[in-house]
Design a protein around this motif. Structure first.
Motif: not given
Length: 539
Positions: A309-310, A312-316
């Motif tokens: 999932p990381l 797909k995480n825009n913040s990460w």
């Protein structure tokens, strides 16, 4: 009567005997000359073997057969037979390398004894057999320039404390009649055994030479200054390393990922492992992961990995982009600090420029401008809700980075401004740190148009070596500031050569002579070595 059997022979008989005797002399001279050439060729080829860091047997097993085939094909069989007379057996190449490295060391020691002062660079590393090797380079004024040479590579037989390191260096100085008082500067890494105030190597050296100056490797300081991060960025880095290790540490996963990247026509097919001891590791590792983020996302999702999932995480991804950007900038600085024949002034200039860039990035980031970090700037478009939080983290890291650089380079601006007259005596004004007598000589130098023309055509060290001939006092003072090593780069490069020379198959090799011949910039005195050797047929 002697030669009674020749009594009554005609004059033609004696002329024929004289002719035969002279022909035999010519044949002997020709054979001797050919083997002398083969001896010189033996030394030259052995030096090539040492420079290539290959096993000694490569000469007899590959070089001679290949050269003979080339000669017979391109020239004739006689040339091929002549090449086969060159002595290049395994033991012969070993002896040749020992002779040449001893001669190189003798030349360096002779030059050191003639110089007024010299600087040392020291570092220690462990070879493939587990032995600790201490490598030293020396830097001194030689004729018309400052030169650098390897001095020794000594095994540390027991511990590697400061006292042990000092004993090794001191024994070498005693053996070769070198004076500690002439050693003006020493550059080492930040290890406690080297830098310790009470029991470190430098503390021990100051007992025999209180006036010696020490330099902490600028490249190591740069790496230390960039090491600390805020918890959030450190967490992102750890997650990135876990993702990379999941793919790279399993051969099957590595092959499947390579196939996936190849099918996607990616520019790269593999990730890069992170190794903390390598200067450029973090920047290259994070940059490659960011470039292959889509492929890594597909691979982790297919394998149901918990960190999928990381990707797909825009913040990460924004944090990852920033780390890739900033460490790429740090890598650029690190590369600028590397190299041979660099001066402390040059390295400080590069660091000072980078510190000013950090201040610029801080000011821009406060206004929401991260255009200096293009990958982060691209990712912020997709994180409007968390943009403020990300910018605050970036701002905090840049402030921390600036603070760390100021901590490791506390006097860089003062040091730079005080020595501007060395960088360019025709532009800089006389500094108050220079005695009045030297200020007067500096005015003479800056008014000399011939020296001004020379300044634009030669390197800085060459220029001041030439100035010393006409103005000894000011030239000597400038060369003293240009003499010290700014980093342990040469030792690090030599350790890389050591890894090529001393492998698992050659783990009992005596390293010093091979290493000196491999990395030395001085050429051995071949004709002197040949004069001391008996010419023999190939063996």
């Amino acid at each position: 009567m002697r030669h009674a059997s020749y009594v009554g022979k005609s004059a033609d008989f004696f002329y024929r005997k004289l002719s035969e005797f002279r022909k035999s002399q010519d044949t002997l001279k020709e054979a001797t000359q050919m083997t002398s050439s083969s001896l010189l060729a033996s030394y030259e080829v052995s030096l090539l073997v040492a420079k290539s860091k290959k096993p000694y047997s490569v000469a007899e097993e590959l070089i001679v057969p290949a050269a003979a085939i080339l000669a017979e094909t391109m020239l004739d069989k006689k040339a091929a037979d002549a090449i086969k007379t060159v002595p290049l057996s395994n033991d012969t190449v070993c002896r040749r390398i020992d002779d040449m490295s001893a001669d190189i060391l003798a030349k360096v020691v002779e030059k050191l004894k003639r110089s007024d002062c010299f600087a040392l660079q020291l570092d220690e590393s462990t070879d493939v057999s587990g032995k600790s090797q201490l490598v030293a380079f020396v830097r001194f004024k030689d004729t018309d320039n400052i030169t650098e040479h390897i001095l020794f590579c000594k095994p540390m037989l027991a511990r590697t404390t400061g006292e042990d390191v000092f004993n090794v260096v001191d024994s070498f100085f005693t053996e070769h009649s070198l004076d500690w008082q002439r050693c003006s500067h020493i550059c080492t890494d930040g290890a406690a055994s080297m830098m310790g105030r009470t029991r470190g190597f430098l503390a021990r050296v100051k007992q025999v030479n209180p006036g010696i100056k020490t330099v902490h490797c600028i490249i190591h300081r740069e790496a230390l200054a960039s090491k600390r991060m805020c918890p959030k960025l450190h967490e992102v880095l750890n997650d990135a390393v876990k993702i990379i290790n999941f793919i790279k540490s399993r051969p099957l996963n590595a092959r499947l990922f390579e196939k996936l990247c190849d099918g996607a026509n990616s520019e790269h097919q593999q990730l890069l492992l992170h190794t903390d001891i390598r200067w450029l590791s973090r920047g290259k590792t994070l940059q490659r992961l960011f470039e292959l983020r889509d492929q890594v996302n597909d691979f982790l999702s297919e394998h149901l990995h918990s960190l999928a999932p990381l990707l797909k995480n825009n913040s990460w991804l924004a944090y990852l982009a920033y780390l890739a950007d900033v460490f790429s900038r740090l890598n650029d600085l690190n590369l600028e600090l590397q190299g041979k024949d660099t001066t402390v002034l040059h390295l400080y200039d590069r660091v000072s420029g980078f510190m000013k860039k950090i201040e610029l990035w801080c000011r821009k980031c406060q206004n929401g401008d991260v255009s200096s970090f293009p990958q982060l700037d691209m990712c912020l478009v997709n994180v409007r809700a968390e943009k403020v939080s990300i910018l605050q983290t970036v701002q905090a890291h840049l402030d921390k980075l600036s603070s760390e650089f100021r901590s490791y380079f506390p006097d860089i601006e003062v040091h730079n401004s005080a020595l501007d007259w060395i960088r360019n005596p025709f532009v800089a004004t006389c500094t108050q740190t220079v005695p009045v007598t030297l200020q007067e000589r500096l005015i003479d130098v800056s008014s000399d148009r011939g020296l001004k023309i020379m300044f634009s055509e030669t390197s800085l060290t060459q220029f001041w070596c030439n100035v010393e001939k006409e103005y000894p006092d000011v030239g000597k003072h400038a060369l003293y500031e240009l003499l010290p090593f700014g980093s342990t780069y040469l030792c690090e490069v030599t350790f890389s050569a050591m890894a090529h020379i001393k492998t698992k198959q050659r783990n009992r090799l005596s390293l010093e002579r091979n290493l000196i011949a491999a990395v030395a910039t001085l050429h051995p005195r071949m004709h002197k070595l040949i004069c001391d050797k008996q010419v023999q047929i190939s063996h």
